[in-house]
Write a protein that holds these residues in place. Structure first.
Motif, PDB file in Angstrom:
ATOM      1  N   GLU A   1      33.935  32.071  85.635  1.00 46.87           N
ATOM      2  CA  GLU A   1      33.475  31.184  86.704  1.00 46.87           C
ATOM      3  C   GLU A   1      34.344  29.932  86.765  1.00 46.87           C
ATOM      4  N   SER A   2      34.252  29.222  87.889  1.00 50.55           N
ATOM      5  CA  SER A   2      35.015  27.979  88.054  1.00 50.55           C
ATOM      6  C   SER A   2      34.070  26.801  88.166  1.00 50.55           C
TER       7      SER A   2
ATOM      8  N   THR B   1      28.569  34.360  89.948  1.00 45.40           N
ATOM      9  CA  THR B   1      28.865  35.733  90.343  1.00 45.40           C
ATOM     10  C   THR B   1      27.564  36.474  90.633  1.00 45.40           C
TER      11      THR B   1
ATOM     12  N   THR C   1      30.817  27.924  90.447  1.00 43.35           N
ATOM     13  CA  THR C   1      30.673  29.228  91.079  1.00 43.35           C
ATOM     14  C   THR C   1      29.628  30.033  90.322  1.00 43.35           C
TER      15      THR C   1
ATOM     16  N   ASN D   1      35.820  26.093  98.931  1.00 41.30           N
ATOM     17  CA  ASN D   1      36.798  27.185  98.978  1.00 41.30           C
ATOM     18  C   ASN D   1      37.698  27.185  97.750  1.00 41.30           C
TER      19      ASN D   1
ATOM     20  N   SER E   1      30.038  29.699  95.679  1.00 40.87           N
ATOM     21  CA  SER E   1      30.332  28.384  95.092  1.00 40.87           C
ATOM     22  C   SER E   1      29.451  27.343  95.780  1.00 40.87           C
TER      23      SER E   1
ATOM     24  N   ASN F   1      39.729  30.563  97.517  1.00 38.03           N
ATOM     25  CA  ASN F   1      39.882  30.917  98.936  1.00 38.03           C
ATOM     26  C   ASN F   1      40.934  30.035  99.592  1.00 38.03           C
TER      27      ASN F   1
ATOM     28  N   ARG G   1      31.147  36.432  94.676  1.00 38.73           N
ATOM     29  CA  ARG G   1      30.939  35.150  94.012  1.00 38.73           C
ATOM     30  C   ARG G   1      30.634  34.098  95.068  1.00 38.73           C
TER      31      ARG G   1
ATOM     32  N   LEU H   1      35.015  40.719  94.587  1.00 38.10           N
ATOM     33  CA  LEU H   1      35.842  40.037  93.597  1.00 38.10           C
ATOM     34  C   LEU H   1      36.897  40.975  93.052  1.00 38.10           C
TER      35      LEU H   1
ATOM     36  N   SER I   1      33.126  34.395  98.231  1.00 33.47           N
ATOM     37  CA  SER I   1      34.458  34.886  97.864  1.00 33.47           C
ATOM     38  C   SER I   1      35.172  35.467  99.084  1.00 33.47           C
TER      39      SER I   1
ATOM     40  N   LEU J   1      36.594  28.949  94.690  1.00 33.24           N
ATOM     41  CA  LEU J   1      36.642  30.405  94.769  1.00 33.24           C
ATOM     42  C   LEU J   1      38.061  30.937  94.871  1.00 33.24           C
TER      43      LEU J   1
END
Lengths: 365, 251
Positions: free
Chosen positions: A169-170, A101, A99, A44, A75, A49, A73, A162, A123, A47
């Protein structure tokens, strides 16, 4: 606004989970929820979240998810990788702890997890209706998730579209650290049903993980633990995930997330919350040991585990996937920003249709 | 076995997120009365904000398990729970009495003939004993909404099946040892099946009372014929059956 993914392949033992269903244990309803809540929180966090947003727990092999509408997205947290295949058949890898997309028409194919459990986040979280306050899947009573069962081809999952930059991205910046060494337990509530020798054996000897494991519990084998004259049956009382039941055969059973709410076997000890998720990553044949701690040590261990997670979350970095123009670098005059790598399929530059990625895939842009 | 009721309740650690408060070691109305009394005290204390770290509590036959936030001070909470349990006294019954229809025909009651034969009774005598008893709901467990009912006449006590069934039909009424129960869901099970109710025992869509029965309730089985059973089952499946009509009175 909702994005929707269609499940192309349900994978193996993949189900919607969240923090679990509390408040109904007095009615016999197990808590369920993610078997490794720290990993779920990591999925989470990648994202952005909320930590308790619902995720997909991957028991064995990950699903294939096709974005029907989006952009959205996903993850990956845990020992899990995959690839995104666009509607034109171009593929790019999704690394663990990152992550990816998805544009409408893209399919994310998630591979087998490398043992234990792993998580796929979406996401905004997987948006299925709550049942009794939770989205957690509990298969035995068909509660939560999608019809209370594992994912299957044809299922549709809603999540959030998104907002903001779709191409930032992460990635987890630091290694995911797990505690090592003995699993810490608090003795009781029925440690007085065992001989002194059995208590010594329980803490002093190794225990082998058997193949007998599911979300409800895990059977161990080793030197049998002898009950004293109080015997191997009790008048049923409350149990929790982490309870270590010892039936008459002397071989312990550790209960996990889907633990029933009560049980009739003596419980020699309970695994503390900080160490409980480690059980979900054990493999058959592995050996484990137990160590007794008191409440203060258990509380300190949980605080430490929570801090380790917080540090990992702080270390999350952002990056532009290969092939995506790094605007910041462009404006900074550094035209060779490294954003276009030769060794990966370049998403933007290999795009024969020339779709603009900055405006959510609108060819007319 | 002589039942032992603890003079002072025992506080037992169930990991770093729960205490089990134990009032005795047997299935017995007096001990269960302490369980219900403690639950009432917990409700009052939690209702006035005195147990902020407590998440929920689960009554069982002879104990109550209190779940709490593991980040809280477990020992301090334990002391408060022990004091509360010592003073909470006993409560006879706090629930409703339910009259629940049960069909005893051969298809619904696959073990009725065998239990009757084993206990030297006619099947209709078994049914008369079952329907003539006021059962007490001691606790829910095993499966969502699965009630453990005390009060089974000694003449109907039977051991569990040597070979448990892989699938007990949902809503089966069953006995084992000194207990009677009802399976809300199809599940594996080793209890002897003596009837089946058309009434849903657990409804996840009803968030306020998903389980029909609660600890402290009383249950009377009411024999219905197959025609009435089928009719009620259809109405229950269509959602046009009001379970409040089963409530006889306050217990």
């Amino acid at each position: 606004m909702n994005a929707v993914v269609e499940v192309i392949d349900g994978g193996t033992a993949v189900a919607v989970q969240d923090c679990g269903r509390t408040g109904y244990r007095s009615l016999g309803v197990p808590v369920s929820g993610a078997i490794d809540p720290f990993l779920m929180a990591a999925a989470n966090a990648l994202l952005g979240n909320a930590p308790d947003a619902a995720v997909l727990e991957v028991g064995l092999a990950g699903p294939a998810l096709k974005a029907l509408s989006g952009v959205l997205r996903i993850s990956l947290a845990g020992n899990l990788g995959g690839q995104v295949v666009t509607s034109r058949g171009q593929a790019r890898k999704i690394q663990p702890w990152q992550t990816a997309t998805l544009l409408p028409g893209d399919t994310a194919r998630i591979g087998a997890n490398g043992g234990g459990v792993a998580y796929v986040g979406l996401s905004g979280g997987v948006d299925v209706p709550r049942q009794l306050g939770s989205r957690a899947t509990y298969a035995r009573a068909a509660l939560g998730g999608i019809g209370g069962r594992y994912l299957a081809a044809g299922d549709r999952l809603a999540c959030q579209v998104l907002s903001g930059d779709p191409w930032l991205e992460s990635s987890g910046g630091s290694d995911w650290l797990e505690e090592e060494g003995a699993l810490r337990v608090i003795l009781g509530p029925q440690d007085d049903h065992f001989t002194a020798a059995a208590l010594q054996d329980f803490l002093g000897r190794p225990w082998r993980v058997t193949r007998d494991m599911d979300r409800m519990g895990l059977r161990l084998e080793g030197h049998p633990l002898a009950h004293n004259q109080k015997g191997a049956d009790i008048v049923s009382d409350g149990v929790v995930p982490g309870s270590i039941q010892v039936p008459a055969n002397g071989q312990p059973i550790v209960l996990l997330a889907d633990a029933q709410t009560s049980g009739g076997y003596p419980k020699i000890a309970t695994v503390i919350r900080a160490d409980l998720p480690r059980l979900a990553h054990l493999r058959p044949g592995e050996e484990i040991r137990f160590a007794a701690v008191d409440h203060a040590a258990a509380r300190a261990a949980l605080l430490r585990r929570t801090q380790t997670l917080a540090l990992w979350v702080e270390g999350i970095t952002t990056f532009r996937p290969p092939g995506v123009l790094d605007e910041g670098a462009l404006y900074g005059g550094n035209l060779v920003s490294g954003a276009v790598r030769g060794d990966e399929p370049a998403l933007y530059w290999n795009n024969p249709q020339g779709d603009c990625l900055a405006c959510n895939h609108q060819p007319q842009c | 076995m002589t039942a032992i009721a603890h003079l002072s309740p025992r506080l037992l650690p169930l990991g770093d997120g729960a205490w089990t408060v134990e009032f005795g070691d047997a299935i017995e109305p007096a001990i269960h009365g302490r369980v219900l009394g403690f639950c009432r005290a917990l409700e009052t204390a939690a209702g006035s904000g005195r147990l902020p770290e407590v998440v929920e509590w689960v009554p069982a036959f002879r104990s109550v398990t209190v779940h709490f936030d593991p980040a809280a001070d477990a020992l301090a909470l334990g002391e408060r729970l022990a004091a509360l349990a010592t003073d909470s006294g006993s409560l006879a019954a706090l629930g409703s009495r339910w009259r629940i229809p049960v069909c005893f025909d051969a298809e619904c009651a696959p073990d009725l003939a065998e239990v009757a034969a084993a206990r030297g009774l006619k099947p209709e005598e078994v049914v008369a004993l079952l329907t003539g008893t006021v059962f007490s709901v001691y606790m829910l467990g095993f499966l969502p909404g699965f009630p453990y009912l005390g009060g089974l006449p000694p003449a109907l006590e039977m051991p569990r099946l040597a070979n448990p069934r892989k699938a007990v039909p949902a809503r089966s009424i069953a006995v084992a040892g000194r207990m009677c129960a009802a399976y809300p869901w199809e599940s594996p099970g080793g209890w002897r099946l003596l009837g089946r109710t058309p009434v849903r025992l657990f409804d996840p869509a009803d968030a306020t009372r998903p389980a029909l029965l609660a600890p402290g309730d009383e249950v009377v089985w009411q024999a219905v014929d197959r025609g009435a059973y089928d009719d009620l089952e259809r109405r229950a499946a269509a959602g046009s059956f009001d379970k409040e009509t089963l409530k006889a009175s306050a217990a």
